[in-house]
Every structure is written in C-alpha cells, then in structure tokens.
Write a protein that holds these residues in place. Structure first.
Motif: not given
Length: 233
Positions: A7-9, A41, A43
């Motif tokens: 998951k990037l965010v 949020n 990364d």
C-alpha cells in the motif's frame, strides 16, 4: 500458495506522548504522560503470506492426514514522537489434521496447531512482550447410530506460552444429541449443550506503534439449546 500486499498511501498511526503539560490545539490539552494518536498517510506498508500443505490417506485407520505450515510477515510504518518507525509482525503456524474417511455415519477429526508470533518495533518503545505461542488442539466427533439417533461432540484446548496476562489455558467442550426422521433423514431435532466445563474465554493480542494490546472480551456462559434442522437436497 504465496501472496503479498503493498500500500502506497497506508493510513498509519502518528503517536505523541507529552513529556509535560502541552496544548496541541485550541480545544485539546495534553497532561504530562498523556498519549495522542492521529491517522496519517505513509508509504512503506507491505505484507507477505505463504502456505504449504501436504496430505495423504492413512488406510490403517481409514483416515486422511494433512500437514501444513503457513508464514505471514507484515511491515507497518508508524510515527512515534515525530520519528518515523516501523512495526513488524511474523506469524508461523504449523498444523496437523487427521480426518476420518470411515463411513457416512461416523466422522471424526483431530488437529493441533501452534501459532508462533513475533512482534517488534524498530524504536523498541513498546512495553511488554510481543513474542508468544498460541496452542490449539481440537477433536470433533459425529456419529449417527441406531434409529437415526445422532451424537456430536467438539472438544478444544487453547493455551498460551510467553504471555504474562493472567490468562489461563482452558478447555471448551460442546455436545449435542439428536434424532433424524422424515424421508432420507432430512429433518433432525437435537438438544445441544455448550461450554460444559464452564471455561470459555475470548482473548486477543495485537500491536500498535508503541504498545501491545491484551484484550479480554465477554463470552456466553454455558447454555443449552433445542433446535430443528431440515436439509433440502
């Protein structure tokens, strides 16, 4: 089986512990030692899952035997007192299952699994221990005998190694006695008794950015129930 997630965010926790009384907004004041957590949020979240299983028939007791092992690893980014960190969790679960293949009127299953859990933070700020083992042994019996009478029983043992929480190992035993009737035994009425030994518990263990959680939940006490089941074929 091998799988993974990234998951990037990722919605992570940003935790701040006040070293003295401090006002962080117009309507929020933290006293010394208070903790404030908000979502942010970030990364860097990823998790990996894998499982290997091997099964074969065991004719001596007319059963099937399955061996399996699963391994899961997660990397969870966090922020603690303004410093970026990560919390890692590793779970390894070996398991063996013996399942009967005797007849349609007699069925039994016996199993044992050990959940080996290791949890650690890159900042080493969490109090308590994140390493523990959960033991789970289970036996299940289903038997249809004379005149359509049925007997079913499940027996579970749950135990913990490495947790200093006051939770004791416990046994959970359920039994039912019933009678099948109508064409093709499509209907059954039965009396069931749950938690005969009066030991049922509900306990979970989880981790945060700088803490470990031990959660005990309320459970149903021993009870009996009469039920009617009709199977549509």
């Amino acid at each position: 089986m091998i799988g993974g997630t990234a998951k990037l965010v990722y919605v992570a926790d940003s935790t701040f512990i006040a070293k003295e009384d401090i006002q962080i907004s117009d309507n929020v004041t933290l006293n010394k030692g208070s903790q404030f957590t908000k979502p942010v949020n970030m990364d860097g979240y990823y998790s990996l899952q894998s499982m290997l299983t091997y099964g074969f028939p065991f004719d001596l007791i007319r059963s099937n035997i399955n061996f399996s092992v699963s391994a899961n690893y997660s990397n969870v980014p966090t922020i603690f007192n303004g410093e970026k960190s990560k919390t890692n969790e590793l779970n390894i679960i070996p398991k063996v299952i013996i399942g009967s293949n005797i007849s349609q009127n007699l069925d039994f299953t016996a199993s044992y699994s050990a959940g080996i859990n290791k949890i650690f933070s890159s900042l080493n700020t969490a109090s308590g221990t994140g390493d523990y083992i959960t033991h789970n042994a289970a036996a299940k019996l289903g038997w249809t005998f004379f005149w359509g009478l049925t007997l079913r029983s499940t027996f579970n043992y749950i135990g913990y190694t490495g947790l200093d929480t006051g939770n004791e190992d416990y046994f959970l035993w359920n039994v039912s006695l019933g009678k099948k009737f109508l064409k093709n035994n499509a209907a059954e009425i039965k009396v069931e008794a749950f938690d005969i030994l009066k030991q049922n518990q509900a306990f979970t263990h989880s981790t945060g950015s700088n803490y470990y959680d031990y959660i005990n939940s309320n459970v149903l006490k021993p009870y009996a129930m009469v039920s009617f089941v009709y199977t549509i074929r």
